[in-house]
Scaffold this motif. Sequence first.
Motif, mmCIF file in Angstrom:
data_model
loop_
_atom_site.group_PDB
_atom_site.id
_atom_site.type_symbol
_atom_site.label_atom_id
_atom_site.label_comp_id
_atom_site.label_asym_id
_atom_site.label_seq_id
_atom_site.Cartn_x
_atom_site.Cartn_y
_atom_site.Cartn_z
ATOM 1 N N VAL A 1 54.963 57.295 3.649
ATOM 2 C CA VAL A 1 53.753 56.633 3.173
ATOM 3 C C VAL A 1 53.365 57.226 1.815
ATOM 4 N N THR A 2 53.195 56.360 0.829
ATOM 5 C CA THR A 2 52.806 56.805 -0.517
ATOM 6 C C THR A 2 51.313 56.554 -0.724
ATOM 7 N N ILE A 3 50.601 57.610 -1.137
ATOM 8 C CA ILE A 3 49.152 57.532 -1.359
ATOM 9 C C ILE A 3 48.866 57.841 -2.826
ATOM 10 N N ARG A 4 48.043 56.998 -3.440
ATOM 11 C CA ARG A 4 47.651 57.213 -4.828
ATOM 12 C C ARG A 4 46.234 56.681 -5.029
ATOM 13 N N VAL B 1 49.676 52.868 -1.175
ATOM 14 C CA VAL B 1 50.336 51.948 -2.107
ATOM 15 C C VAL B 1 51.791 51.690 -1.755
ATOM 16 N N GLY B 2 52.319 52.367 -0.755
ATOM 17 C CA GLY B 2 53.709 52.140 -0.359
ATOM 18 C C GLY B 2 53.991 52.640 1.041
ATOM 19 N N ILE B 3 54.789 51.872 1.793
ATOM 20 C CA ILE B 3 55.238 52.281 3.135
ATOM 21 C C ILE B 3 56.728 51.951 3.195
ATOM 22 N N THR B 4 57.576 52.958 3.184
ATOM 23 C CA THR B 4 59.021 52.744 3.108
ATOM 24 C C THR B 4 59.752 53.561 4.166
#
Length: 605
Positions: A528-531, A536-539
């Motif tokens: 999980v990308t957090i900004r 902002v992203g789940i890969t």
Amino acid sequence: MDIREVIEKCKPFAPVLSAAVVAACVAGSLYGYKVPVYEMNASVGETQEQQDEVPVVKTSTEDAEDETAEDEEQAKGSFDLEDGVYQGSGTGYRGDITVAVKIKDKQIASIEILSASDDEPFFGRAKGLIDQIIKKQSTKVDTVSGATYSSKGIISAVKNALTGEKDSGTTGSSQEGTSGNQNTTPEAVGSVQEPSSYKDGTYYGTGSGFAGNLKVEVVISGGKISSIQIVETNDGSEYIQKASGVISQILNAQSTNNIDTVSGATFSSNGIIKAVRNALSQAAATESTAAENGGTSAGSDTEKKDDTTTTVTGTLPYNEGVYYGTAEGYNGDITVAIVIQENTLKAVLVIGEEDDDTFFNRAMDVVTQMMKKQSTEVDTVSGATYSSKGLIQAVKNALEEARRVTNGETDDDNNVVQLNTEEVEKAIDAVNELNGSDYTSASWAVVKVRLKDARKALKNATEQTQLDEAAAELNQAVKELRISDGSNEAPEPDVPESTYIDGEYPVTVLCLPDEDMDFVAYNLFATVTIRDDEIVGITNIYGDGGSDNDSYIRRAINGTSSKAGVVDQIIKKGNLDGIDTVSRATCTSQAIIDACQQALNNAKR
């Protein structure tokens, strides 16, 4: 201790008729048309061989995989390679297959297909072994039945990426072209004594083709052969496409006698003829049955015609053409192409679906009913309700497309504004290259605020002015930056500190079954990308349970035609408020939501 899924959800299956009638004069225009289905009364000249590959009956990759142990733990990789992405090529059925293999911590983290020349129906099946390569951390996996050459090409490409080893470069099509069978004289198919009439229904028959048995479905309506469909074959697509020409001959002659085989595909032609004969032998009718069906028998009136063979005329007020529609089935979306000619629904062709074959074949009865009634107001098939509803709705959506085209409606009518994000993206990239420690804390704090505003505008803007203003304010803040001289500075302005620390967070959660207990709990992994306090992203979403879970994970991620996947929902909102789970993937959807919540917990200051 890892928990793995070992139970699959099963339901009783029963095959029934599958009918998709094609208008002969427009059959060649259907892009993406997969399986040849020919309409009775089409002349030989009207039937065109399709240019796309003719696939065999869809078999789930889960069934094709030879698992040595259902609860086998995922192997640990030991590839002596630096972290990075490695490209490799192998040879498939028609040509090169190129892959990108990502290595992380000496393990295969992912495999992406960059390019392939093989026919999509077969190649799509072969891609199922990618999960096995990653799970076993080895290229020693079984090929997928019915897609052997494509499977070998993918395996060779991964080997080439990891070791540099190359395969022979010989395509599968060239190997088939020089096979032993190709050099022998095929056994001629002679004439046989055929029944004088047939019982209405759907019958299946088998015959020996070029590379093994092939199977056909023969539909008898009104005592006549109304359609013939190839439902299973191991022969190469080129041979089957050529050999399919015998089907129109059989339909026109209403007989398998004196049928000319197709040059260059004699084995496959003979196999189709034999398979049809095998099916017709099961459909032989008695004299009384023939009379009921309108067929002819000894002493009957040969001039009598059955009204059921009369072409149905519709009243659809739409332009002639081919139209497409998509709707939600049981395991995924169903996409159809419909043919409208002379205000009549001439054909309904299924060009994409993910449902179980047995259920879907049963549901195809609604297509027959829609063709007969020239209406989508038909009953669903008991035991295949979801697939039936999906087929009906897909046809409705295709008809809606026909209506829009007929009325001159275009995408422009939807007033969709295409925003230009170039300037704001350039401004953001420029700030990302700066080092905040080189500037005074006060001037850098302003830039941080404007950068956050620009990112939000890039994501949520609905008007061009919002993007332009965000870019202008960020550029202005950069211009006003002051170089730090290292002296004591005034305290940094009171800029609200973010709640979460920006970054990528790998997480693991349990995917738990509901009260139905129709699968065993397993671990689900995600990054999980957090900004700027937003997700902002789940890969890299995958599970360590059985491969039966894969379809549910894909459904939860991608959603359906009527419901957005949880990933898109979360990325769009940036948070977890009001996220809806995807039907028939509820548990997996909730697990992805839980993974995001865990990432937020880990990132919290």
